[in-house]
Design an enzyme around this catalytic site. Structure first.
Site, PDB file in Angstrom:
ATOM      1  N   HIS A 203       0.748  -1.045   0.132  1.00 27.04           N
ATOM      2  CA  HIS A 203       0.128   0.004  -0.026  1.00 27.04           C
ATOM      3  C   HIS A 203       0.689   1.081   0.101  1.00 27.04           C
ATOM      4  O   HIS A 203       0.377   2.215  -0.218  1.00 27.04           O
ATOM      5  CB  HIS A 203      -0.924  -0.007   1.156  1.00 27.04           C
ATOM      6  CG  HIS A 203      -0.515   0.340   2.583  1.00 27.04           C
ATOM      7  ND1 HIS A 203       0.323  -0.616   3.148  1.00 27.04           N
ATOM      8  CD2 HIS A 203      -0.150   1.559   3.191  1.00 27.04           C
ATOM      9  CE1 HIS A 203       0.937  -0.170   4.244  1.00 27.04           C
ATOM     10  NE2 HIS A 203       0.571   1.090   4.483  1.00 27.04           N
TER      11      HIS A 203
HETATM   12  C1  UD1 Z   1      -2.188   6.086   5.508  1.00 27.12           C
HETATM   13  C2  UD1 Z   1      -0.665   6.461   6.053  1.00 27.12           C
HETATM   14  C3  UD1 Z   1       0.241   5.615   6.001  1.00 27.12           C
HETATM   15  C4  UD1 Z   1      -0.117   4.201   6.652  1.00 27.12           C
HETATM   16  C5  UD1 Z   1      -1.640   3.675   5.989  1.00 27.12           C
HETATM   17  C6  UD1 Z   1      -1.979   2.636   6.786  1.00 27.12           C
HETATM   18  C7  UD1 Z   1      -0.477   9.010   5.626  1.00 27.12           C
HETATM   19  C8  UD1 Z   1       0.319   9.841   4.886  1.00 27.12           C
HETATM   20  N1  UD1 Z   1      -0.359   7.752   5.277  1.00 27.12           N
HETATM   21  O1  UD1 Z   1      -1.778   5.742   3.918  1.00 27.12           O
HETATM   22  O2  UD1 Z   1       1.598   6.034   6.652  1.00 27.12           O
HETATM   23  O3  UD1 Z   1       0.629   3.175   6.424  1.00 27.12           O
HETATM   24  O4  UD1 Z   1      -2.571   4.900   6.170  1.00 27.12           O
HETATM   25  O5  UD1 Z   1      -3.136   1.752   6.023  1.00 27.12           O
HETATM   26  O6  UD1 Z   1      -1.180   9.409   6.450  1.00 27.12           O
HETATM   27  N2  UD1 Z   1      -9.032   4.950   0.791  1.00 27.12           N
HETATM   28  C9  UD1 Z   1     -10.425   4.560   0.577  1.00 27.12           C
HETATM   29  N3  UD1 Z   1     -10.952   4.009   2.012  1.00 27.12           N
HETATM   30  C10 UD1 Z   1     -10.505   4.180   3.086  1.00 27.12           C
HETATM   31  C11 UD1 Z   1      -9.137   4.712   3.143  1.00 27.12           C
HETATM   32  C12 UD1 Z   1      -8.429   5.248   2.116  1.00 27.12           C
HETATM   33  O7  UD1 Z   1     -10.928   4.265  -0.343  1.00 27.12           O
HETATM   34  O8  UD1 Z   1     -11.312   3.957   4.281  1.00 27.12           O
HETATM   35  C13 UD1 Z   1      -8.370   5.309  -0.452  1.00 27.12           C
HETATM   36  C14 UD1 Z   1      -8.497   6.568  -0.908  1.00 27.12           C
HETATM   37  O9  UD1 Z   1      -8.585   6.462  -2.482  1.00 27.12           O
HETATM   38  C15 UD1 Z   1      -7.381   7.465  -0.527  1.00 27.12           C
HETATM   39  C16 UD1 Z   1      -6.077   6.355  -0.383  1.00 27.12           C
HETATM   40  O10 UD1 Z   1      -6.884   5.151   0.157  1.00 27.12           O
HETATM   41  O11 UD1 Z   1      -7.023   8.331  -1.064  1.00 27.12           O
HETATM   42  C17 UD1 Z   1      -5.123   6.506   0.339  1.00 27.12           C
HETATM   43  O12 UD1 Z   1      -5.805   6.992   1.714  1.00 27.12           O
HETATM   44  P1  UD1 Z   1      -4.799   7.680   2.745  1.00 27.12           P
HETATM   45  O13 UD1 Z   1      -5.470   7.606   4.161  1.00 27.12           O
HETATM   46  O14 UD1 Z   1      -4.608   9.050   2.042  1.00 27.12           O
HETATM   47  O15 UD1 Z   1      -3.328   7.036   2.508  1.00 27.12           O
HETATM   48  P2  UD1 Z   1      -3.015   5.504   2.842  1.00 27.12           P
HETATM   49  O16 UD1 Z   1      -2.275   5.098   1.803  1.00 27.12           O
HETATM   50  O17 UD1 Z   1      -4.111   4.623   3.620  1.00 27.12           O
HETATM   51  N1  UDP Z   2      -4.042  -5.325   8.852  1.00 28.34           N
HETATM   52  C1  UDP Z   2      -5.021  -5.708   9.126  1.00 28.34           C
HETATM   53  N2  UDP Z   2      -6.012  -6.358   7.784  1.00 28.34           N
HETATM   54  C2  UDP Z   2      -5.252  -6.132   6.708  1.00 28.34           C
HETATM   55  C3  UDP Z   2      -3.943  -5.618   6.340  1.00 28.34           C
HETATM   56  C4  UDP Z   2      -3.341  -5.017   7.880  1.00 28.34           C
HETATM   57  O1  UDP Z   2      -5.733  -5.832  10.208  1.00 28.34           O
HETATM   58  O2  UDP Z   2      -5.943  -6.491   5.741  1.00 28.34           O
HETATM   59  C5  UDP Z   2      -3.427  -4.792  10.106  1.00 28.34           C
HETATM   60  C6  UDP Z   2      -1.806  -5.251  10.609  1.00 28.34           C
HETATM   61  O3  UDP Z   2      -2.222  -6.413  11.344  1.00 28.34           O
HETATM   62  C7  UDP Z   2      -1.142  -4.172  10.972  1.00 28.34           C
HETATM   63  C8  UDP Z   2      -1.836  -3.005  10.608  1.00 28.34           C
HETATM   64  O4  UDP Z   2      -2.871  -3.506  10.016  1.00 28.34           O
HETATM   65  O5  UDP Z   2      -1.618  -4.593  12.560  1.00 28.34           O
HETATM   66  C9  UDP Z   2      -0.671  -2.664   9.564  1.00 28.34           C
HETATM   67  O6  UDP Z   2      -1.488  -1.534   8.970  1.00 28.34           O
HETATM   68  P1  UDP Z   2      -1.035  -0.828   7.585  1.00 28.34           P
HETATM   69  O7  UDP Z   2      -0.045  -2.127   6.759  1.00 28.34           O
HETATM   70  O8  UDP Z   2      -2.035  -0.475   6.829  1.00 28.34           O
HETATM   71  O9  UDP Z   2       0.011   0.417   7.895  1.00 28.34           O
HETATM   72  P2  UDP Z   2       1.343   0.551   8.355  1.00 28.34           P
HETATM   73  O10 UDP Z   2       1.703  -0.322   9.635  1.00 28.34           O
HETATM   74  O11 UDP Z   2       2.401   0.252   7.294  1.00 28.34           O
HETATM   75  O12 UDP Z   2       1.502   2.145   8.810  1.00 28.34           O
END
Ligand code: UD1
Ligand code: UDP
Length: 353
Positions: A203
């Protein structure tokens, strides 16, 4: 003591749940959800599963560019901090929600406590690295998960008080591992045998936002002879769709919706190997004794690499294929992230502050 906790993204619900269970024994906690993550399987499922109360408020900011999203959170959090007047604002990790809460609290002269302080990838092109550095420099109490994180903070001469609490995610995994074994049916649902599949997640913006990189990485995963299960983050699904590679990925991989926490812990626990670009997943694989291949050039969790449990391969297809084929569990495992009592340490240090 009254603590205002700010969460917004999936990993923060999991970390906050571990601390909340401990904190709420003796303290008032107000839980504010920024709404950064909002899909049922990216948010609600964790509140249902992890035994934490519903957020007291949800700012419902949703998705946007970094600046617009952070600004909307900042304005909403300022109002909530003013209304609640907490003794401290508690933030987790390195997302935009973390940074917005830190800035809001700093401007209002409210104490900031940062869980997962001191992590560094030293890659300034990662939005998360900027969020971490700025949050650490604004924080009054810095809860570092390891000795190295403490050293990183000392090198930067942060003004706040630094403590090695251990990693709250270790607490989370210890809470979940047996529960997952007892309650999760995910292996049956997906018809998987333990140790016969690869679990993958992708991601990170650096991997998903370049079509060639994402396609190359998915191809490399798909070439593995074992079944590859990929619970896909919405960002990744959106990109696959945009680049016209979703169908191909669905054919070659077991592409599923994001999993709930217990299902995901079970999937990690029973995988032969994990392949990921997630910070949290690298560590959970380590806690669960599953070797990990990390599709990034660097990691904040270097201890896992030094111990031989994690291999950094970037997005290079050949390196991913090779590392997946050779990943093996070392005979020994150190414990660089504490003893699984980080939440109690955080609570005690908040008390003492
Ligand atoms: C964010 C965090 C990242 C973290 C990740 C955990 C920042 C800069 N990044 O990244 O550090 O590892 O969360 O998962 O804060 N979207 C949906 N539904 C949702 C959420 C997101 O459709 O419920 C889609 C949207 O198109 C959005 C994209 O995902 O634009 C990215 O979401 P965003 O929260 O901006 O960043 P993450 O990639 O989730
Ligand atoms: N996780 C989850 N379901 C998934 C993928 C990840 O519950 O399908 C959990 C995972 O166990 C971990 C956390 O989400 O605790 C990690 O989040 P993510 O990879 O989104 O973000 P990051 O840790 O890179 O910020």
């Amino acid at each position: 003591m009254k603590v205002l906790t700010v969460v917004g993204a999936r990993p923060q619900f999991i970390k906050a749940a571990a601390v909340s269970r401990e904190l709420r024994r003796n303290h008032d906690e107000v839980l504010i959800h920024t709404g950064q993550h909002y899909d049922e399987e990216m948010s609600d499922v964790f509140f249902e599963e992890l035994g934490i109360p519903e957020p007291d408020d949800n700012l419902a900011v949703g998705s946007d560019s970094h600046g617009a999203q952070t600004a909307e959170m900042l304005a909403g959090l300022e109002e909530r901090i003013e209304a609640e007047d907490p003794d401290a604002v508690l933030v987790y990790g390195d997302t935009n929600s973390t940074l917005a809460a830190a800035i809001a609290a700093a401007k209002m002269d409210t104490d900031i406590a940062h869980v997962e302080a001191g992590l560094r990838s030293y890659n300034r092109s990662m939005p998360e690295e900027i969020n971490r550095v700025l949050t650490d420099h604004a924080a009054d109490l810095l809860f570092a998960p390891s000795r190295r994180a403490v050293e990183n903070l000392r090198e930067e001469s942060v003004p706040g008080a630094v403590h090695n609490t251990g990693d709250v995610m270790y607490d989370a995994v210890l809470w979940a591992r047996d529960r997952a074994e007892d309650h999760s049916d995910i292996l049956d649902e997906l018809d998987l045998e333990p140790s016969e599949y690869v679990l993958a997640t992708v991601h990170r913006a650096g991997n998903t936002d370049d079509p060639d990189k994402l396609a190359g990485l998915l191809d490399a995963l798909a070439d593995d002879p074992r079944e590859v299960v990929l619970p896909a983050h919405p960002r990744t699904i959106n990109r696959m769709q945009e680049y016209g590679i979703r169908e191909d990925a669905e054919e070659k991989l077991t592409l599923i919706d994001p999993a709930g926490y217990l299902d995901f812990v079970r999937l990690q626990d029973c995988a032969d190997v994990v392949a990921t670009d997630s910070g949290g997943v690298q560590k959970e694989a380590f806690f669960l004794d599953t070797p990990c291949v990390t599709m990034r050039e660097e990691t904040e969790w270097r201890e896992t690499v030094e111990a031989g449990w994690n291999t950094l391969v970037g997005a290079d297809g050949e390196a991913i294929r090779r590392a997946l084929a050779t990943a093996d569990a070392p005979a020994e495992k150190p414990r660089p992230y504490g003893d699984g009592d980080a939440a109690a340490n955080v609570t005690r240090l908040l008390d003492d502050a």
